[in-house]
Design an enzyme around this catalytic site. Structure first.
Site, mmCIF file in Angstrom:
data_model
loop_
_atom_site.group_PDB
_atom_site.id
_atom_site.type_symbol
_atom_site.label_atom_id
_atom_site.label_comp_id
_atom_site.label_asym_id
_atom_site.label_seq_id
_atom_site.Cartn_x
_atom_site.Cartn_y
_atom_site.Cartn_z
ATOM 1 N N HIS A 312 0.855 -1.191 0.000
ATOM 2 C CA HIS A 312 0.000 0.000 0.000
ATOM 3 C C HIS A 312 0.883 1.231 0.000
ATOM 4 O O HIS A 312 1.944 1.224 0.625
ATOM 5 C CB HIS A 312 -0.917 0.011 1.236
ATOM 6 C CG HIS A 312 -2.081 0.915 1.072
ATOM 7 N ND1 HIS A 312 -2.005 2.254 1.339
ATOM 8 C CD2 HIS A 312 -3.331 0.667 0.633
ATOM 9 C CE1 HIS A 312 -3.185 2.795 1.077
ATOM 10 N NE2 HIS A 312 -4.007 1.862 0.641
ATOM 11 N N ASP A 369 -8.028 -5.440 0.142
ATOM 12 C CA ASP A 369 -8.543 -6.270 -0.948
ATOM 13 C C ASP A 369 -8.170 -7.738 -0.809
ATOM 14 O O ASP A 369 -8.690 -8.574 -1.534
ATOM 15 C CB ASP A 369 -8.000 -5.743 -2.285
ATOM 16 C CG ASP A 369 -8.616 -4.417 -2.641
ATOM 17 O OD1 ASP A 369 -9.825 -4.268 -2.424
ATOM 18 O OD2 ASP A 369 -7.895 -3.529 -3.112
HETATM 19 N N1 CMC Z 1 4.143 -7.539 -4.821
HETATM 20 C C1 CMC Z 1 5.486 -7.494 -5.015
HETATM 21 N N2 CMC Z 1 6.241 -6.383 -4.870
HETATM 22 C C2 CMC Z 1 5.602 -5.254 -4.542
HETATM 23 C C3 CMC Z 1 4.211 -5.208 -4.326
HETATM 24 C C4 CMC Z 1 3.483 -6.413 -4.472
HETATM 25 N N3 CMC Z 1 2.165 -6.430 -4.275
HETATM 26 N N4 CMC Z 1 3.833 -3.954 -4.004
HETATM 27 C C5 CMC Z 1 4.962 -3.221 -4.026
HETATM 28 N N5 CMC Z 1 6.020 -4.013 -4.349
HETATM 29 C C6 CMC Z 1 7.436 -3.583 -4.410
HETATM 30 C C7 CMC Z 1 7.721 -2.835 -5.708
HETATM 31 O O1 CMC Z 1 8.186 -3.681 -6.722
HETATM 32 C C8 CMC Z 1 8.761 -1.838 -5.265
HETATM 33 O O2 CMC Z 1 9.988 -2.487 -5.234
HETATM 34 P P1 CMC Z 1 11.353 -1.646 -5.542
HETATM 35 O O3 CMC Z 1 11.445 -0.587 -4.484
HETATM 36 O O4 CMC Z 1 12.426 -2.676 -5.429
HETATM 37 O O5 CMC Z 1 11.205 -1.074 -6.918
HETATM 38 C C9 CMC Z 1 8.378 -1.506 -3.821
HETATM 39 O O6 CMC Z 1 7.639 -2.658 -3.347
HETATM 40 C C10 CMC Z 1 7.506 -0.270 -3.679
HETATM 41 O O7 CMC Z 1 6.413 -0.405 -4.578
HETATM 42 P P2 CMC Z 1 5.761 0.797 -5.375
HETATM 43 O O8 CMC Z 1 4.995 0.269 -6.529
HETATM 44 O O9 CMC Z 1 6.822 1.833 -5.654
HETATM 45 O O10 CMC Z 1 4.796 1.379 -4.262
HETATM 46 P P3 CMC Z 1 3.511 2.258 -4.486
HETATM 47 O O11 CMC Z 1 3.251 2.937 -3.208
HETATM 48 O O12 CMC Z 1 3.677 3.097 -5.709
HETATM 49 O O13 CMC Z 1 2.375 1.171 -4.818
HETATM 50 C C11 CMC Z 1 0.573 -0.331 -4.639
HETATM 51 C C12 CMC Z 1 1.394 0.763 -3.948
HETATM 52 C C13 CMC Z 1 -0.675 -0.625 -3.805
HETATM 53 C C14 CMC Z 1 0.127 0.152 -6.031
HETATM 54 C C15 CMC Z 1 1.458 -1.605 -4.791
HETATM 55 O O14 CMC Z 1 1.844 -2.063 -3.509
HETATM 56 C C16 CMC Z 1 0.747 -2.702 -5.572
HETATM 57 O O15 CMC Z 1 0.809 -2.709 -6.814
HETATM 58 N N6 CMC Z 1 0.064 -3.673 -4.855
HETATM 59 C C17 CMC Z 1 -0.717 -4.679 -5.520
HETATM 60 C C18 CMC Z 1 -2.060 -4.103 -5.952
HETATM 61 C C19 CMC Z 1 -3.010 -3.923 -4.779
HETATM 62 O O16 CMC Z 1 -3.191 -4.798 -3.942
HETATM 63 N N7 CMC Z 1 -3.677 -2.760 -4.765
HETATM 64 C C20 CMC Z 1 -4.685 -2.436 -3.771
HETATM 65 C C21 CMC Z 1 -4.302 -1.274 -2.881
HETATM 66 S S1 CMC Z 1 -5.355 -1.175 -1.429
HETATM 67 C C22 CMC Z 1 -6.895 -0.765 -2.049
HETATM 68 C C23 CMC Z 1 -6.988 0.633 -2.486
HETATM 69 O O17 CMC Z 1 -6.866 1.531 -1.638
HETATM 70 O O18 CMC Z 1 -7.203 0.841 -3.691
#
Ligand code: CMC
Length: 434
Positions: A312, A369
Site C-alpha cells: 500500500h 482487498d
Molecule cells: N508484490 C510485489 N512487490 C511489490 C508489491 C506487491 N504487491 N507492491 C509493491 N512491491 C514492491 C515494488 O516492486 C517496489 O519495489 P522496488 O522498491 O524494489 O522497486 C516496492 O515494493 C515499492 O512499490 P511501489 O509500486 O513503488 O509502491 P507504491 O506505493 O507506488 O504502490 C501499490 C502501492 C498498492 C500500487 C502496490 O503495492 C501494488 O501494486 N500492490 C498490488 C495491488 C493492490 O493490492 N492494490 C490495492 C491497494 S489497497 C486498495 C486501495 O486503496 O485501492
C-alpha cells in the site's frame, strides 16, 4: 491547520545563485507536517517535482486520518475498528458527510432522505439496455453514473447548497440500485426495484439476488457482513480515485460527472480493481504447493507479476481494514457453512509472504482487498462485481471530499505543472522534405 512563526519554516537555497526562500511548515491535528510551497514558483521560478505524489499533500481535509506506519485509520476521529463493530454504514455516511455522529432523530431523518432517492428514473433502464450483455459491470457503472447528470438537472448547480445536498443524497441512495441493475442486466434477469423498508445493505442484496417469482430474505449474517464491507470501504483520504473526484470537481464540473471520473480511476488493478485481481491470482496459484513459485515471481524485478492484495502507498504496517476483513471472512464462511479452499490458500500465502525478507524489508502487508474477494465470493457475487461494490461503498467518501472542497472558499482549479523533457523549439519541415 495552524500557520506558524518564522522559526517554523524550511529554507531552500539555490546553490547556483545563492538565493534562499523560506517556506512555512504547517501543522495538522495529527500526522506529518507539510511544507507550504504555494509561493515557491512565484518567488523562485521553480516547481516542485513529485510524480505519483509520494511527498505531496494536495489539500487540507478534516474527514479521514491515516497513520500508515502504525496501521491507523480514523474517520472524523473515530477508529475504523469502532465504526466496523459498533456503527452501521448509514451512520458512517452521516459522519463522513457532516462531521459528527447523528442523534437518533438525525439518523432517522438521514435514512429517510436516502431511502427517498433509491429509485432510478425509469428512462435510465433503456440506457442499460444499450450495453452489450457481456459488458464489465464497472463499464456500465461509469456510463450510468455519468448519465445521472442528464436525468437530474435539478441537482447539478454546485453553487446551490440545497442542490449539492440533493445530489449527494441521490448518489449515495442510487448507487446500490445502479450496481444491482448492472449485475441483473449481465445475467439476463429482470431489474428488481428497491424496497424502501429494508436497510441499505439488505436492500442492495434484495435488488441483486431476488427474482420477481420467488420470495427472498437475505440472512442477517449476510446483511451484517455486507454493511461492514461498505463501512470498511467508505473513505480513505486522498487516494487515486478521491483525488480524481477532487480534480474533476475543481473545474466546477457537476457531481455526477465527478463521481463517474472517480469510478473510472478506481477500476484499475493497482486500486479498487485489486479485489478482483486477488481472486484471479488465488485461482491461478491453485494449490499451496505453488505458493513459493508465485512468491519468487513477485520478487523478480524482471517479472511484472505482483502479489495482488499486498502493499500500500500509505500503510507500511497491517492495513487495519484487512484485519477486520479477515475476521469477517472467517465469520461469514462459518455462518454460511462454506469451506472455501481459496481461504486456506490465502491464509497460507499471507503466512509465507509476511515471513519472507523481501516483503518484510519493503513493508508489504495484506491490504483491504486481500480478503474481501473471498467474502464476496462466499456471498455469491461474481468476481466482476467486486470492484463495483467498492465503488458503491466509496461513493460517500468521494461525495464528502468533493463537498469539502466545494465548500472551501479558497479552493482553486487543480492544475499541476511538469518538467518538460521534449524537443526545444524547432523549424517546421514540410511533408515532402521529411
Ligand atoms: N508484490 C510485489 N512487490 C511489490 C508489491 C506487491 N504487491 N507492491 C509493491 N512491491 C514492491 C515494488 O516492486 C517496489 O519495489 P522496488 O522498491 O524494489 O522497486 C516496492 O515494493 C515499492 O512499490 P511501489 O509500486 O513503488 O509502491 P507504491 O506505493 O507506488 O504502490 C501499490 C502501492 C498498492 C500500487 C502496490 O503495492 C501494488 O501494486 N500492490 C498490488 C495491488 C493492490 O493490492 N492494490 C490495492 C491497494 S489497497 C486498495 C486501495 O486503496 O485501492
Amino acid at each position: 491547520m495552524s500557520d506558524t512563526d518564522n522559526k517554523n519554516s524550511v529554507t531552500v537555497t539555490d546553490n547556483r545563485t545563492g538565493h534562499s526562500w523560506d517556506m512555512p511548515i504547517l501543522e495538522g491535528t495529527c500526522g506529518p507536517n507539510v511544507i507550504d510551497v504555494r509561493k515557491l514558483y512565484s518567488e523562485s521560478g521553480c516547481f516542485t517535482y513529485d510524480p505519483g505524489f509520494t511527498s505531496t499533500g494536495s489539500c487540507d481535509s478534516s474527514i479521514t486520518y491515516i497513520d500508515g506506519d502504525k496501521g491507523i485509520l480514523r474517520h472524523r476521529g473515530y477508529s475504523i475498528e469502532d465504526l466496523a463493530s459498533k456503527s452501521d454504514y448509514m451512520e458512517t455516511c452521516y459522519l463522513l458527510l457532516n462531521g459528527e455522529l447523528p442523534t437518533k432523530a438525525e439518523s432517522d431523518e438521514f435514512k429517510n432522505q436516502i431511502t427517498y432517492h433509491t429509485m432510478l428514473h425509469e428512462q435510465m433502464l433503456n440506457f442499460y439496455r444499450g450495453f452489450r450483455r457481456d459488458s464489465h459491470p464497472m463499464s456500465i457503472m461509469v456510463g450510468v453514473v455519468g448519465a445521472l447528470s442528464a436525468f437530474y438537472h435539478d441537482s447539478t448547480d454546485i453553487r446551490d447548497p440545497q442542490q449539492r445536498l440533493i445530489a449527494s443524497h441521490r448518489l449515495i441512495a442510487k448507487m446500490p440500485t445502479i450496481a444491482a441493475y448492472a449485475y441483473k442486466y449481465s445475467i439476463g434477469q429482470p431489474f428488481v426495484y428497491p424496497k424502501n423498508d429494508l436497510s441499505y445493505a439488505e436492500n442492495f442484496l434484495h435488488m441483486t439476488f431476488s427474482v420477481p417469482c420467488e420470495e427472498y430474505k437475505a440472512s442477517p449474517a449476510l446483511v451484517r457482513a455486507m454493511d461492514r464491507i461498505f463501512i470498511l470501504h467508505a473513505d480513505h483520504e486522498q487516494n487515486a480515485s478521491t483525488s480524481t473526484v477532487r480534480i474533476a470537481g475543481s473545474s466546477g464540473a457537476n457531481p455526477f460527472a465527478c463521481i463517474a471520473a472517480g469510478i473510472a480511476s478506481l477500476w484499475g488493478p493497482a486500486h479498487g480493481g485489486a479485489n478482483e485481481a486477488v481472486l484471479n491470482m488465488l485461482q491461478q496459484i491453485g494449490h499451496k504447493d505453488n505458493i513459493p513459485k508465485f512468491i519468487e515471481r513477485a520478487k523478480d524485478k524482471n517479472d511484472p507479476f505482483r502479489l495482488m492484495g499486498f502493499g500500500h502507498r500509505v500503510y507500511k504496517n497491517y492495513d487495519p481494514r484487512a484485519s477486520v476483513m479477515r475476521e469477517s471472512c472467517h465469520e461469514v464462511l462459518e455462518e454460511l457453512g462454506i469451506n472455501d479452499p481459496l481461504l486456506e490458500l490465502a491464509m497460507e500465502l499471507e503466512k509465507v509472504a509476511v515471513s519472507d525478507p523481501y516483503f518484510a524489508e519493503k513493508k508489504l502487508f495484506p491490504n483491504v482487498d486481500f480478503y474481501s474477494g473471498i467474502i464476496l465470493r462466499a456471498m455469491n457475487f461474481p468476481t466482476s462485481m467486486f470492484t463495483v461494490l467498492f465503488a458503491l461503498a466509496r461513493t460517500v467518501g468521494w461525495v464528502a471530499q468533493w463537498k469539502e472542497m466545494i465548500e472551501d472558499p479558497g479552493h482553486k482549479i487543480s492544475r499541476p505543472r511538469q518538467l518538460y523533457l521534449g524537443s526545444d523549439a524547432r523549424d517546421f519541415i514540410p511533408v515532402d522534405k521529411r
